[in-house]
Scaffold this motif. Structure first.
Motif, mmCIF file in Angstrom:
data_model
loop_
_atom_site.group_PDB
_atom_site.id
_atom_site.type_symbol
_atom_site.label_atom_id
_atom_site.label_comp_id
_atom_site.label_asym_id
_atom_site.label_seq_id
_atom_site.Cartn_x
_atom_site.Cartn_y
_atom_site.Cartn_z
ATOM 1 N N THR A 31 22.018 65.313 60.774
ATOM 2 C CA THR A 31 22.472 65.217 59.386
ATOM 3 C C THR A 31 23.832 64.535 59.297
ATOM 4 O OG1 THR A 31 21.274 67.243 58.838
ATOM 5 C CG2 THR A 31 23.010 66.560 57.315
ATOM 6 N N VAL A 32 23.878 63.486 58.491
ATOM 7 C CA VAL A 32 25.144 62.781 58.235
ATOM 8 C C VAL A 32 25.911 63.579 57.184
ATOM 9 C CG1 VAL A 32 26.170 60.644 57.338
ATOM 10 C CG2 VAL A 32 24.152 60.544 58.827
ATOM 11 N N PRO A 33 27.205 63.786 57.376
ATOM 12 C CA PRO A 33 27.993 64.527 56.383
ATOM 13 C C PRO A 33 27.938 63.852 55.006
ATOM 14 C CG PRO A 33 29.277 64.177 58.386
ATOM 15 C CD PRO A 33 28.023 63.362 58.515
ATOM 16 N N PRO A 34 28.056 64.633 53.938
ATOM 17 C CA PRO A 34 27.983 64.070 52.588
ATOM 18 C C PRO A 34 29.035 62.989 52.310
ATOM 19 C CG PRO A 34 28.108 66.482 52.510
ATOM 20 C CD PRO A 34 28.241 66.068 53.942
ATOM 21 N N ASN A 35 30.191 63.098 52.956
ATOM 22 C CA ASN A 35 31.250 62.099 52.745
ATOM 23 C C ASN A 35 31.119 60.893 53.670
ATOM 24 O OD1 ASN A 35 31.891 63.541 55.040
ATOM 25 N ND2 ASN A 35 34.073 63.646 54.616
ATOM 26 N N GLY A 36 30.011 60.812 54.391
ATOM 27 C CA GLY A 36 29.767 59.693 55.301
ATOM 28 C C GLY A 36 30.247 59.971 56.706
ATOM 29 N N GLY A 37 30.206 58.966 57.522
ATOM 30 C CA GLY A 37 30.580 59.122 58.931
ATOM 31 C C GLY A 37 29.353 59.335 59.790
ATOM 32 N N TRP A 38 29.582 59.818 60.983
ATOM 33 C CA TRP A 38 28.506 60.020 61.948
ATOM 34 C C TRP A 38 27.961 61.434 61.878
ATOM 35 C CZ3 TRP A 38 31.153 57.775 66.959
ATOM 36 C CH2 TRP A 38 31.180 56.375 66.882
ATOM 37 N N SER A 39 26.692 61.551 62.250
ATOM 38 C CA SER A 39 26.081 62.862 62.469
ATOM 39 C C SER A 39 26.502 63.357 63.854
ATOM 40 C CB SER A 39 24.555 62.742 62.413
ATOM 41 O OG SER A 39 24.087 61.982 63.529
ATOM 42 N N ALA A 40 26.230 64.629 64.129
ATOM 43 C CA ALA A 40 26.504 65.164 65.475
ATOM 44 C C ALA A 40 25.710 64.390 66.519
ATOM 45 C CB ALA A 40 26.170 66.650 65.528
ATOM 46 N N ALA A 41 24.492 63.999 66.176
ATOM 47 C CA ALA A 41 23.656 63.225 67.105
ATOM 48 C C ALA A 41 24.306 61.881 67.428
ATOM 49 C CB ALA A 41 22.270 63.016 66.503
#
Length: 167
Positions: A31-41
């Motif tokens: 899951t990508v954070p709502p504010n953007g950026g990278w997912s944990a994966a």
């Protein structure tokens, strides 16, 4: 830095990293954070690319240097622990957007870190790696590459915790 201290630091960092990743459920891992950026994966894939590359560099040819083998550590330590300044990954270490299996990624990270640990004993860490220069920090010794991996993952542990609180 003495090899036993370096082994201990790498082991502790690896345990913290794997534990932090383990907190993500399988359905939240990609899951990508709502504010953007990278997912944990994506963070995991990035770490696999960086640390896997570091392991290859540790086995590459090295040469003698005319400086202390850990001279650059304070420079990248400061930069890696500046959590407010965003850094952009270069193309070869930028993760793709494809879903990843958390357990597979954990296994890959653990394997890479085990290989790195075994190379601490097997290699002369004072040698300068001549096959690749870090894009920000230039030519690094084997010691500096290992310490860089530790501080780089500390930066991403911080990022993983932020991702977990956002999703």
């Amino acid at each position: 830095m003495e090899k036993p201290v370096l082994r201990r630091d790498l082991k502790e960092n690896t345990q913290t990293l794997l534990k932090t990743i383990s907190y993500f459920s399988a359905d939240k891992f990609n899951t990508v954070p709502p504010n953007g950026g990278w997912s944990a994966a994506q963070v995991c894939q990035h770490l696999i690319l960086v640390d896997g590359g570091a392991v290859r560099l540790l086995t590459a040819e090295g040469r003698e240097i005319d400086r202390k083998p850990g001279d650059k550590i304070p420079v990248f330590k400061k930069r890696m622990h500046d959590f407010e300044t965003k850094m952009n990954a270069t193309d070869p270490i930028t993760p793709d957007g494809n879903p990843k299996d958390k357990e597979q990624m954990l296994g890959m990270l653990q394997d890479i870190r085990q290989r790195m640990t075994s190379l601490i004993e097997a290699k002369d860490l004072t040698k300068l790696v001549v096959t690749f220069e870090h894009p920000f920090f230039g030519a690094l010794t084997r010691l500096e590459w290992i310490v860089f991996s530790i501080h780089h993952s500390q930066r991403h542990i911080y990022q993983l915790k932020k991702i977990a609180s956002a999703i």
